[in-house]
Design a protein around this motif. Structure first.
Motif, PDB file in Angstrom:
ATOM      1  N   UNK A  21      39.578  43.185  24.123  1.00 35.51           N
ATOM      2  CA  UNK A  21      40.291  44.173  24.928  1.00 35.51           C
ATOM      3  C   UNK A  21      40.494  43.634  26.346  1.00 35.51           C
ATOM      4  N   UNK A  22      41.655  43.966  26.912  1.00 31.70           N
ATOM      5  CA  UNK A  22      42.009  43.493  28.236  1.00 31.70           C
ATOM      6  C   UNK A  22      42.712  44.612  28.989  1.00 31.70           C
ATOM      7  N   UNK A  23      42.486  44.668  30.288  1.00 35.89           N
ATOM      8  CA  UNK A  23      43.181  45.623  31.140  1.00 35.89           C
ATOM      9  C   UNK A  23      43.459  44.955  32.476  1.00 35.89           C
ATOM     10  N   UNK A  24      44.638  45.224  33.032  1.00 34.07           N
ATOM     11  CA  UNK A  24      45.036  44.668  34.322  1.00 34.07           C
ATOM     12  C   UNK A  24      44.974  45.738  35.399  1.00 34.07           C
ATOM     13  N   UNK A  25      44.625  45.283  36.601  1.00 35.62           N
ATOM     14  CA  UNK A  25      44.618  46.143  37.773  1.00 35.62           C
ATOM     15  C   UNK A  25      45.344  45.415  38.891  1.00 35.62           C
ATOM     16  N   UNK A  26      45.928  46.189  39.777  1.00 36.11           N
ATOM     17  CA  UNK A  26      46.547  45.620  40.961  1.00 36.11           C
ATOM     18  C   UNK A  26      45.486  44.812  41.716  1.00 36.11           C
ATOM     19  N   UNK A  27      45.833  43.599  42.094  1.00 38.65           N
ATOM     20  CA  UNK A  27      44.893  42.740  42.813  1.00 38.65           C
ATOM     21  C   UNK A  27      44.994  43.051  44.301  1.00 38.65           C
ATOM     22  N   UNK A  28      43.965  43.679  44.842  1.00 36.54           N
ATOM     23  CA  UNK A  28      43.972  44.055  46.250  1.00 36.54           C
ATOM     24  C   UNK A  28      43.168  43.080  47.117  1.00 36.54           C
ATOM     25  N   UNK A  29      42.674  41.994  46.509  1.00 36.55           N
ATOM     26  CA  UNK A  29      41.895  41.020  47.274  1.00 36.55           C
ATOM     27  C   UNK A  29      42.816  40.234  48.211  1.00 36.55           C
ATOM     28  N   UNK A  30      42.254  39.720  49.281  1.00 40.63           N
ATOM     29  CA  UNK A  30      43.035  39.003  50.283  1.00 40.63           C
ATOM     30  C   UNK A  30      43.652  37.717  49.731  1.00 40.63           C
ATOM     31  N   UNK A  31      42.889  36.985  48.929  1.00 40.78           N
ATOM     32  CA  UNK A  31      43.335  35.672  48.461  1.00 40.78           C
ATOM     33  C   UNK A  31      43.688  35.622  46.977  1.00 40.78           C
ATOM     34  N   UNK A  32      43.526  36.719  46.260  1.00 38.90           N
ATOM     35  CA  UNK A  32      43.792  36.709  44.828  1.00 38.90           C
ATOM     36  C   UNK A  32      42.638  36.135  44.036  1.00 38.90           C
ATOM     37  N   UNK A  33      41.459  36.141  44.655  1.00 40.00           N
ATOM     38  CA  UNK A  33      40.245  35.630  44.017  1.00 40.00           C
ATOM     39  C   UNK A  33      39.060  36.193  44.799  1.00 40.00           C
ATOM     40  N   UNK A  34      37.930  36.374  44.135  1.00 39.55           N
ATOM     41  CA  UNK A  34      36.727  36.831  44.826  1.00 39.55           C
ATOM     42  C   UNK A  34      36.217  35.710  45.729  1.00 39.55           C
ATOM     43  N   UNK A  35      35.855  36.067  46.937  1.00 40.24           N
ATOM     44  CA  UNK A  35      35.399  35.085  47.916  1.00 40.24           C
ATOM     45  C   UNK A  35      33.867  35.110  47.981  1.00 40.24           C
ATOM     46  N   UNK A  36      33.213  33.967  47.768  1.00 42.30           N
ATOM     47  CA  UNK A  36      31.752  33.927  47.873  1.00 42.30           C
ATOM     48  C   UNK A  36      31.294  34.307  49.285  1.00 42.30           C
ATOM     49  N   UNK A  37      30.187  35.037  49.372  1.00 45.07           N
ATOM     50  CA  UNK A  37      29.643  35.451  50.674  1.00 45.07           C
ATOM     51  C   UNK A  37      29.409  34.254  51.590  1.00 45.07           C
ATOM     52  N   UNK A  38      28.911  33.178  51.007  1.00 45.60           N
ATOM     53  CA  UNK A  38      28.593  31.981  51.795  1.00 45.60           C
ATOM     54  C   UNK A  38      29.850  31.411  52.441  1.00 45.60           C
ATOM     55  N   UNK A  39      30.926  31.359  51.684  1.00 43.91           N
ATOM     56  CA  UNK A  39      32.199  30.840  52.188  1.00 43.91           C
ATOM     57  C   UNK A  39      32.690  31.704  53.344  1.00 43.91           C
ATOM     58  N   UNK A  40      32.665  33.001  53.132  1.00 41.52           N
ATOM     59  CA  UNK A  40      33.139  33.929  54.152  1.00 41.52           C
ATOM     60  C   UNK A  40      32.311  33.818  55.436  1.00 41.52           C
ATOM     61  N   UNK A  41      30.990  33.740  55.301  1.00 38.43           N
ATOM     62  CA  UNK A  41      30.115  33.646  56.471  1.00 38.43           C
ATOM     63  C   UNK A  41      30.378  32.378  57.271  1.00 38.43           C
ATOM     64  N   UNK A  42      30.514  31.257  56.584  1.00 36.15           N
ATOM     65  CA  UNK A  42      30.774  29.994  57.288  1.00 36.15           C
ATOM     66  C   UNK A  42      32.141  30.034  57.963  1.00 36.15           C
ATOM     67  N   UNK A  43      33.146  30.526  57.253  1.00 34.96           N
ATOM     68  CA  UNK A  43      34.491  30.598  57.839  1.00 34.96           C
ATOM     69  C   UNK A  43      34.515  31.493  59.066  1.00 34.96           C
ATOM     70  N   UNK A  44      33.791  32.601  59.023  1.00 39.89           N
ATOM     71  CA  UNK A  44      33.759  33.515  60.168  1.00 39.89           C
ATOM     72  C   UNK A  44      33.031  32.902  61.366  1.00 39.89           C
TER      73      UNK A  44
END
Length: 161
Positions: A81-104
């Motif tokens: 089974x599959x279901x689609x949802x509107x992608x509301x993420x900024x980059x179209x992918x989940x961002x790891x916390x570590x990546x976000x923290x370093x970038x910030x």
């Protein structure tokens, strides 16, 4: 938020893609949502991932690689089974916390990162996501930041010291 009905599907063809019904993807295409967040379910397992809806040889399809197949526990021709949802993420992918923290913490590198194409940004985030160890994610993101600031843009070179 736009979402599709739950539908059944199987991996076909080259065993890395899903052939999608036009009826299912049409509401997303009409609103110019080429990327979706998808939830796949099979025998009590659930997998959430981001994907692109592509039109190839007149058919809508999406990549569904071996990594996802293994994680969900399916084999070619298994129906799941599959279901689609509107992608509301900024980059179209989940961002790891570590990546976000370093970038910030590194505004210059963040600005350079933001100037890249959306696909390049997703690719770099996917690369970081593949590392299992949190410290490795931090180290690789720090290396990425330094290389971006040094003017390196070749994806093959961005994670080399």
């Amino acid at each position: 938020m736009l979402k599709s009905p739950v539908f059944e599907i199987s991996v076909t063809g080259d065993y890395h893609s899903l052939i999608l019904s036009q009826k299912i993807v049409e509401p997303f295409i009409k609103k110019k949502f080429k990327r979706v967040r998808a939830v796949a379910k099979f025998e009590g397992r659930e997998l959430t991932f981001h994907a692109a809806i592509q039109k190839i040889h007149g058919q809508y399809c999406m990549m569904f690689g071996k990594r996802y197949q293994k994680e969900l526990g399916i084999f070619p021709n298994d129906i799941f089974k599959l279901q689609f949802f509107e992608d509301t993420s900024k980059y179209g992918v989940e961002v790891p916390e570590e990546f976000e923290a370093v970038m910030l913490s590194d505004y210059d590198a963040y600005q350079i990162f933001e100037s890249l194409t959306d696909g390049r940004k997703r690719g770099l985030i996917y690369t970081i996501t593949r590392y299992k160890n949190s410290q490795t994610k931090i180290d690789k993101t720090l290396l990425l930041c330094e290389n971006l600031k040094r003017g390196i843009r070749d994806p093959k070179e961005l994670f080399k010291s």
